[in-house]
Design an enzyme around this catalytic site. Structure first.
Site, mmCIF file in Angstrom:
data_model
loop_
_atom_site.group_PDB
_atom_site.id
_atom_site.type_symbol
_atom_site.label_atom_id
_atom_site.label_comp_id
_atom_site.label_asym_id
_atom_site.label_seq_id
_atom_site.Cartn_x
_atom_site.Cartn_y
_atom_site.Cartn_z
ATOM 1 N N HIS A 144 47.676 23.368 9.887
ATOM 2 C CA HIS A 144 47.847 22.278 8.918
ATOM 3 C C HIS A 144 49.287 21.764 8.858
ATOM 4 O O HIS A 144 49.847 21.554 7.781
ATOM 5 C CB HIS A 144 47.353 22.709 7.533
ATOM 6 C CG HIS A 144 45.887 22.999 7.510
ATOM 7 N ND1 HIS A 144 44.922 22.026 7.604
ATOM 8 C CD2 HIS A 144 45.206 24.177 7.457
ATOM 9 C CE1 HIS A 144 43.724 22.579 7.593
ATOM 10 N NE2 HIS A 144 43.866 23.885 7.520
ATOM 11 N N SER A 157 39.694 24.656 4.557
ATOM 12 C CA SER A 157 40.014 24.451 5.969
ATOM 13 C C SER A 157 38.733 24.444 6.801
ATOM 14 O O SER A 157 37.870 23.599 6.596
ATOM 15 C CB SER A 157 41.021 25.501 6.439
ATOM 16 O OG SER A 157 41.543 25.168 7.721
#
Length: 309
Positions: free
Chosen positions: A202, A91
């Protein structure tokens, strides 16, 4: 020559005090932390080293803290002659990986992370939600559960992280997440763990953050990666600056395909995996993805000192 993989951690790895031991021991580290405060225009290191924990857990504090600490660890390794042949970041960790690959300089990377973190924080306030880790089910089974929740009109929930075999993280609106958790338990999940996160990362709830980040990414100076770096969105190597831009934008809402990235790196013949930055989350995942891999951490002075070129 040892073929090193540098792995850069994401949210969930932070804790109060992170990076302070590095700043205390190495003048080079202290200078990078000083530069970070100057670039941001606010005292990031105060939140990192003094807390409180609730403040550090805020996305717009956590992400810059992780990026800067990972950059510091990387620079200390580089000073010892320890360099990567491959890199990946989980990430927001992908930004530190891109910095290590020479895609952008420290200031550009930090400004990008700052913009990303503020946009995601704002999106999480506007569209509240959460995340949960499902253990014991694979991606297709979890996808079916998400579709069942949607069919019941309970809201949005999506697959967010594919972290390791049998560990899939879902993300979405609170009611949808609650139903998905119940369905996962009914359909054979070994364990379901609601995560202590500040938002639904996400997934489509971050769409406004993606839109805000897009012009910042396009305006940022970038070069082609100078080493093999694996992207979260595709789990494949990315070789051009244009592709980096495209995938950084998509990454905000797309799932993190971490386990697939590690398998691809493993297949390319890596010798040593180094978790570069604070914490041990990625080292823990490595035990489930590539059990025989040689994994070391580089977040504390004694860890960095112990690593040989």
């Amino acid at each position: 020559m040892t073929r090193n993989v540098f792995l850069f951690p994401g949210q969930g790895s932070q804790s109060v005090g992170m990076g302070k031991a590095l700043a205390d021991k190495y003048p080079q580290a202290a200078e990078i932390f000083r530069q970070a405060d100057e670039i941001l225009g606010w005292n990031l290191t105060k939140f990192m080293w003094e807390g409180p924990e609730e403040e550090l857990r805020r996305t717009d504090r956590t992400q810059p803290a992780l990026f800067v600490t990972s950059v510091v660890s990387h620079e200390l390794l580089k000073a010892k002659g320890i360099v990567p042949q491959f890199a990946a970041g989980h990430s927001v960790g992908e930004y530190a990986a891109l910095h290590a690959a020479g895609v952008f300089d420290f200031e550009t990377g930090l400004r990008l992370v700052d913009a990303r973190s503020r946009a995601m924080h704002e999106a999480s306030v506007a569209h509240p939600g959460g995340m949960a880790a499902i253990l014991g089910l694979e991606e297709p089974a979890v996808e079916v559960i998400c579709q069942m929740v949607e069919a019941e009109h309970k809201g949005l929930v999506e697959v967010a992280n594919l972290n390791s075999p049998g560990q899939v993280v879902i993300s979405g609106e609170s009611k949808a997440l609650d139903l998905a958790i119940r369905l996962a338990r009914m359909r054979g999940a070994i364990k379901v763990i609601p995560l202590a996160v500040a938002g639904a990362w996400h997934c489509y709830l971050m769409r406004s953050a993606e839109e805000k980040l897009t012009p910042v990414v396009h305006a940022s100076k970038m070069s082609d990666p100078q080493l093999t770096i694996f992207a979260n969105v595709t789990s494949e190597p990315v070789v051009t600056a244009d592709k980096v831009r495209e995938l950084l934008i998509k990454q905000v809402c797309a799932p993190v395909r971490w386990a697939e990235s590690i398998r691809r790196i493993e297949a390319m013949g890596a010798d040593r995996y180094i978790e570069v930055g604070h914490g041990s989350v990625l080292s823990g995942l490595m035990k489930r993805i590539a059990k025989k891999a040689h994994v070391v951490r580089a977040g504390l002075p004694e860890e960095i000192d112990a690593i040989e070129p």
